[in-house]
Scaffold this motif. Sequence first.
Motif, short mmCIF file in Angstrom:
data_model
loop_
_atom_site.label_atom_id
_atom_site.label_comp_id
_atom_site.label_asym_id
_atom_site.label_seq_id
_atom_site.Cartn_x
_atom_site.Cartn_y
_atom_site.Cartn_z
N GLU A 93 0.75 -1.24 -0.07
CA GLU A 93 -0.49 -0.30 -0.06
C GLU A 93 1.25 1.00 0.25
O GLU A 93 1.33 1.74 0.53
N ILE A 293 -3.69 -8.31 -5.71
CA ILE A 293 -3.61 -6.27 -6.03
C ILE A 293 -2.08 -6.11 -5.85
O ILE A 293 -1.60 -6.00 -4.21
N THR A 294 -1.42 -5.68 -7.07
CA THR A 294 -0.23 -4.98 -6.39
C THR A 294 0.71 -4.12 -7.46
O THR A 294 -0.20 -3.05 -8.72
N TYR A 295 1.23 -2.81 -6.70
CA TYR A 295 1.55 -1.73 -7.17
C TYR A 295 3.21 -1.66 -7.56
O TYR A 295 3.32 -0.75 -7.76
N LYS A 391 -4.93 4.49 -5.34
CA LYS A 391 -4.59 3.27 -5.40
C LYS A 391 -5.31 2.49 -6.34
O LYS A 391 -5.94 0.85 -6.58
N ARG A 394 -3.00 0.36 -10.38
CA ARG A 394 -3.08 -0.80 -10.02
C ARG A 394 -3.30 -1.80 -11.10
O ARG A 394 -3.37 -1.77 -12.16
N GLU A 396 -3.87 -6.84 -10.75
CA GLU A 396 -4.86 -7.20 -9.98
C GLU A 396 -4.51 -8.32 -10.78
O GLU A 396 -4.81 -8.29 -12.17
#
Length: 400
Positions: A93, A293-295, A391, A394, A396
């Motif tokens: 996050e 979920i990755t950033y 947010k 991203r 997924e």
Amino acid sequence: MNAQFLNRLIDSAKKSAEDAVEQQVNKKVEEGIDKAFNPEVPEKEQQEQQQQEEAEPQQQAVQRQPQAQAPTPASTKTLESAYAKSDFVPGDEIMFEDDLVGEQMGEFPSKWDLMSGNAEIASVDGKKVINLTDQSTEIMPLMKAPKNYLTEAFTLEFDFLGGSDEKQIYCAYIIHLKNMDGNDVAQITIDGTATGRIYTWWMTPNEDQREQNAAAPVKEEEWNHVALSFNKRALKVYLNGNRLVNIPKCARPQNFTIQRSHWDDHRNMMTNIRLCKGAVPLYNRLTTDGKIITYAITFDIGKANIKPESMTEINRIAQLMKDNGDLKFEVQGHTDNTGTVAGNQKLSEQRAQAIVNKLVEMGIEANRLSAKGMGQSAPLADNSTDEGRAKNRRVEFVKK
């Protein structure tokens, strides 16, 4: 670097730790998370170009910097390989991010506060950077709780332009990890040339003071990626995917600053700063949410080419799929609502497909993967704030 210069680094680091004092931040926080995944649409690129042309008189006052060398295909492959083998786990996050989009040339970077010296926005080969112009310049991110925002598990990453031994272009970056009182609990000094060193000073939870230094091979006059992870008491520091520091017991920091070295013959340019909360294991996320979920998979602005540092996360996905042979994913690209719907949709499709192609290249069967661009159609948060937009940008991996 020669021994004399290394000694200057070490002496400087020690002096800085002894002189650390409590700093007060009274500025109003400007919400500051910019795009890490969203495309730069043509309208915004035109607007930025117009702003840059209007700011040309200011640019004349900014020292022109030599262009960074573009990585060769061979060096890019080497970087990807290093990141794929790295044990660095990027955070899940985003707490703070600055890619400098929208900043004005010659101005102080808007998402930072100044503790000493001076800093301004400059350009290197068309890339906007934070130029730490003066000796001992020290900056800190603007946060809502400026003294206490680091969690017990976090990651910090940024890019810096390497120096050159041959051309006698030097740089050194000092990362200060501080407690609530503004005193250093750890200090990482990175000498940014090919023969450089990394010097680390830290305090244990029992307040014992310890030191360590190691070789820090830097890509000269190219962009280098620094990554730091802290997990409860363990502190690790990576350079271009290679772990250089591994400290098992360090006192917990609660805020950080970044400082330029103390000598006037240095050139310090940095960009793409990102602070994240610590990561949850991929399989835990998959079993809990049915998706990952990755950033941590990022791209060049407005393009679908994957940045080398993204290979750490992509390798983790690949390994998860190799360990679980029946696992299949739909790879989804998501953006915020900045720009046009059509532009966001197209680039999100291209980026999702680029990830699928990379995983297939790494040995994952093509029939276990599909790509889908979601554009701005499925936001996770309110697009009216910078934090919300961050947010929403991203990737997924949705289990099929």
